[in-house]
Design an enzyme around this catalytic site. Structure first.
Site, PDB file in Angstrom:
ATOM      1  N   GLU A 114       1.259  -1.474   0.517  1.00  0.00           N
ATOM      2  CA  GLU A 114      -0.291   0.126  -0.153  1.00  0.00           C
ATOM      3  C   GLU A 114       1.269   0.899   0.064  1.00  0.00           C
ATOM      4  O   GLU A 114       1.607   1.288   0.233  1.00  0.00           O
ATOM      5  CB  GLU A 114      -0.830  -0.169   1.160  1.00  0.00           C
ATOM      6  CG  GLU A 114      -2.173   1.000   1.439  1.00  0.00           C
ATOM      7  CD  GLU A 114      -2.628   0.650   2.684  1.00  0.00           C
ATOM      8  OE1 GLU A 114      -2.087   0.387   3.426  1.00  0.00           O
ATOM      9  OE2 GLU A 114      -3.479   1.949   3.126  1.00  0.00           O
ATOM     10  N   CYS A 120      -5.739  -3.184   2.079  1.00  0.00           N
ATOM     11  CA  CYS A 120      -5.416  -2.987   3.528  1.00  0.00           C
ATOM     12  C   CYS A 120      -6.798  -3.299   4.425  1.00  0.00           C
ATOM     13  O   CYS A 120      -7.524  -4.470   3.936  1.00  0.00           O
ATOM     14  CB  CYS A 120      -4.205  -2.392   4.049  1.00  0.00           C
ATOM     15  SG  CYS A 120      -3.264  -1.917   5.895  1.00  0.00           S
ATOM     16  N   LYS A 133      -8.709   2.399  -2.112  1.00  0.00           N
ATOM     17  CA  LYS A 133      -9.022   1.885  -0.401  1.00  0.00           C
ATOM     18  C   LYS A 133     -10.434   2.422   0.232  1.00  0.00           C
ATOM     19  O   LYS A 133     -11.240   3.503   0.130  1.00  0.00           O
ATOM     20  CB  LYS A 133      -8.324   2.179   0.149  1.00  0.00           C
ATOM     21  CG  LYS A 133      -8.592   1.999   1.067  1.00  0.00           C
ATOM     22  CD  LYS A 133      -6.558   2.223   2.302  1.00  0.00           C
ATOM     23  CE  LYS A 133      -7.107   1.558   3.796  1.00  0.00           C
ATOM     24  NZ  LYS A 133      -5.928   1.749   4.385  1.00  0.00           N
TER      25      LYS A 133
END
Lengths: 582, 582
Positions: free
Chosen positions: B45, B158, B121
């Site tokens: 990330e 994540c 995200k």
């Protein structure tokens, strides 16, 4: 136009002081009901718990205690409707991440011995110094209405008021005839004018009066400035509360014409009947000037930091420069002159005149000055097995600075005095402040004051009675330059710092504003490189729209530089010599 | 089962190092395409920008630079599909407050000289050390799919992986046959096992293999531990990357059976055809033990803090206690023994034996030891006009501590060495650490290590070659007690601190765990009261699930105390004498 009598209690922000806050609020309820004969009392956001809770709300016992305190207040409520800010448990909710949150920022409506209802803040500011999305669940009912006698009211909290399409708009459209808005809005320069403009815009846009209630008092790096305001449905200011002082007042607020309600309504009370005979407001008090507000913000934050953390007073070194002189004057006002200990710590080569000036300043302020001769700062330390090179002037200065810092610490420790660091924002920005010199201490009152503002503060103080010696005043008009490095005037430096740090402008923007590209590149490099030193600075009070630390959270280890194209400059050194202001 | 060859590059986390990161990623792309002959390369990330950007993303020039760097990487891409984390601009969006946010945390898919698509995200962690809701806009397309040759893949980032009902679930339901997941997951004890368990659960729940890629390296108070993992659709671990070291590897990952896709699909590439002949994985390497992982975390974070902030080495005082000894050993490994300067600073009354032991430790570690006699720490300072009272032992100790701190600072300044503070979490928790003693310095490697863990670290280090003198080792088995105050054993203290600070338990919970109510009340008071001192502590590396500072943000001024019912205790004093460990 019929009116609702709205009382406002501008109480101090005391984080965690559930007992003290309960008593302060209960006292305001007594006053509002029996002395002011008000229909509604409005208190600030989180009035019961204090604002700036951080992770304290993750302690379930704290939320339990706050709930018990609210119940206690409810039991003590009578005919008056009280709108009190607190934290409340809500059903667990997931939003922007994987965590359930089950505590909301709320405004509880107390009446007749009960909690009659609770509004949950919808918009949770998560920028600058605000972190509300971290621990709080967002409210979901933006159009909730409250029946208080003849009046349908809306309740919104702080950030809710700052969207052009938020809860106040929904509540007004659904039939609210008045908006009651608890806030916890910390001070920065120009903030009060911004609040008034926004509140007036909300009122005019929605055709309803707005009661905006704010805290006063210091909370770590923040000062809350009060200045609660009431505006009518046309956006006219009816009343302004005191700034930087506790205050209670009431206003007969003409409410908007009735509209058929369309949102969910909770009945808080069947009384009161609207007043037809109202007491007119006088002319609202004038707001504080820009510099006066900064002065009071520092006094407020410093004084509360000292008192609330159990210090008996403050100590600082008087260097002969303007920073330490202004810090001493602020301290004398914040904690009282007899709780300030100033130390003059001349080295053998210090001019006698400086010590005399320091004595005069101390006399003018009524503070105690002790003169301590720092005459051999290295003599206590014997380095074995190494040749001792002759000391440079810079090394010697550094040793003196450290000896002074250690001495300050020693002398005040048994008294439990807080040591004040005297560094200002201009010098902290570019790494000219020294961790062992003007950043040594437990609180830095001028941390967010650019040097030009420090001069303004000195002028402001002298207008109320001359305390600063002539030499300092004379220097106000000269073009200030740093001694050890080639830097522009403070006016130029402060403009560039403000554009980069406060306004987030880039190199191109700042150059376009009329500064030379070499100068701007060099300064941006220094500002970036000083992030490491700033990590070690003590707290200080926010007075600009973007202070370091809470408002501007930069990584320390960071290979990006705004000025990375500049190959002519060498790598910066964050341990630069301190400025002559010490 | 047909397979996709997935390459993983576990690169270091270097915030802001756009040039260096671009080169590291380009090099990995070369390797993955030409040496590994992989179909897909996955990076962590924010691999391009580094993770832990803070408000750096508010500099528009930084986002511009990152965008340019991504374009550069895209130009250099070939047949291989690369999934690279970075920040990208998105249309401004309002969510939980009144601010527009226009930057997302993204995974860009590069192929054939172009950016073929970008995933944003969806879940933005905003708790513990994470602040993503502060500056980032949330992605809104959780079921986005990517066609990579014969395979429909999902990409999640994540936090997205940690909801039981998040993007991986949506992507799998929509037809994804493999999940590619870039992460920036900082180390704490037990975290690696938690990641594996969660990744296996996601794989099994959705019937798809998961490729989990993490950073390595230090970023201020965080250590990223790598340990990237690949699990198959049954949740079996196929491969584990190295921990606390850069790594590259590839795995032929059997993909889930095809399902008719139902979400939005972006074509990244028409190649590759799925491999039918796959290279089997060997047995995955064993994970590091708990204590070994802590050791490497501290070494990683400390070493990168020193190197990335331009220090030439580290200096510390050797006091004769275990804290400074373990700190010295960690430092020698983090920056190399020849960049560590240890100072023994005995007072006249210090036992000769302690200095001899210090010399032995320095020899064992290969670090330089200098002995500096601190023989008259107050002689340089002459206080005029005041009677000098005879000095107490405590005052004398405090003066020595300050003189030592000043000396360390003086000696290392010209070398540009970072001074290490040696305080541990147990003592910092309860205010037994001294700002002028074991908290003096620029980095505190043991800041988040409870004392019992410090002993474990000493044991761990000695197993790899005995370096600590017998006296320190002997003390490992004795019941440790603090000298100046009545406190329990470190085992008991650490259990209570862990329950209160890490697990957020209240007084009742902790007492229920078997501790006496008087003891717990007294310790919680001390932990709460030490918030002021902790504000002034230097940074240190997080190793537990909740470190002080970033993970646990408490107000300093705070009248609430978890133990406020305890009237028998007097008000706490945060300036307590330092522990014998110095």
């Amino acid at each position: 136009m019929p009116a609702l009598r709205v009382a406002v209690a501008q109480v101090p922000n005391r984080v965690g002081d559930l007992r003290g806050n309960t008593e302060r609020i209960a006292s305001a309820m007594e006053w509002a009901e029996h002395e002011a004969a008000a229909d509604v009392l409005v208190l600030p956001e989180l009035a019961l718990t204090g604002y700036g809770l951080g992770d304290l709300v993750l302690h379930r016992e704290f939320v339990d205690d706050a709930t018990a305190a609210l119940d206690e207040l409810a039991r003590r409520s009578g005919r008056l409707t009280t709108v009190v800010g607190t934290v409340t448990r809500v059903p667990p909710r997931r939003s922007w991440d994987t965590r359930d949150r089950d505590v909301a920022i709320s405004a509880a409506l107390l009446c007749g011995g009960e909690v009659r209802g609770t509004y949950h803040k919808v918009l949770l500011p998560t920028y600058d110094l605000f972190d509300e999305a971290r621990n709080f669940a967002a409210g979901t009912v933006g159009d909730q209405l409250w029946r208080i006698g003849d009046v349908i009211a809306g309740v919104a909290i702080c950030e809710d008021l700052w969207s052009a399409d938020g809860p106040p708009e929904a509540q007004s459209a659904a039939g609210a005839r008045i908006l009651l808005v608890p806030n916890a809005s910390p001070f920065h320069r120009g903030k009060a004018a911004g609040r008034l403009a926004n509140t007036r815009a909300v009122a005019r846009r929605n055709g309803v009066p707005v009661v905006y209630v704010n805290f006063v008092g210091g909370q770590d790096e923040l000062a809350f400035d009060g200045g609660s305001i009431v505006v009518d449905a046309d956006g006219r200011l009816l009343h302004r509360g005191r700034e930087f002082a506790e205050d209670r007042f009431w206003v007969d607020v003409p409410v908007a014409p009735p509209r058929p309600p369309q949102g969910p309504i909770t009945n808080v009370h069947t009384r009161p009947v609207l007043r037809e005979e109202v007491v007119a407001c006088g002319t609202p008090r004038e707001p504080l000037s820009d510099v006066a507000a900064v002065w009071h913000a520092i006094v407020t934050a410093l004084g509360d930091y000292v008192r609330r953390n159990g210090f008996e007073g403050v100590a600082l070194g008087l260097s002969g420069g303007i920073d330490s002189a202004v810090t001493a004057a602020l301290a004398a006002e914040a904690v009282g002159a007899d709780h300030v200990l100033a130390l003059a710590m001349p080295a053998p080569e210090t001019a006698e005149e400086e010590t005399i000036e320091g004595k005069r300043l101390a006399e003018n302020l009524g503070i105690v000055l002790q003169v301590v001769h720092v005459d051999a700062p290295s003599s206590g330390l014997v380095l074995s097995g190494e040749e001792t090179a002759p000391e440079s002037r810079y090394e010697r200065e550094r040793r003196y600075a450290r000896a002074r810092a250690a001495l300050l610490g020693d002398i005040v420790e048994e008294r439990r005095y807080l040591v004040l660091a005297t560094g200002n924002k201009s010098e902290i920005s570019i790494g000219e402040a020294s961790l062992f010199g003007d950043l040594a201490g437990g609180y830095a009152p001028l941390k967010d004051c650019p040097k030009t503002l420090v001069y303004d503060l000195a002028r402001f103080r002298n207008e109320r009675g001359a305390v600063f010696p002539r030499r300092l005043l004379d220097r106000l008009t000269s073009t200030q330059r740093f001694a050890p490095t080639e830097l522009p005037s403070y006016a130029t430096l402060d403009d560039i710092v403000q554009r980069y740090v406060e306004y987030g402008q880039g190199l191109a923007d700042i150059v376009a504003a009329g500064h030379s590209v070499e100068l701007v590149e060099g300064l941006l490099r220094r500002i970036d490189d000083a992030e490491l030193v700033r990590r070690y600075a003590p707290p200080g009070v926010k007075v600009t729209s973007r202070a370091f630390s809470q408002d501007r959270r930069m990584p320390i280890s960071n290979e990006w530089r705004a000025h990375r194209g500049v190959s002519s400059l060498q790598a910066g050194d964050p341990e630069l010599p301190s400025s002559p202001e010490g």
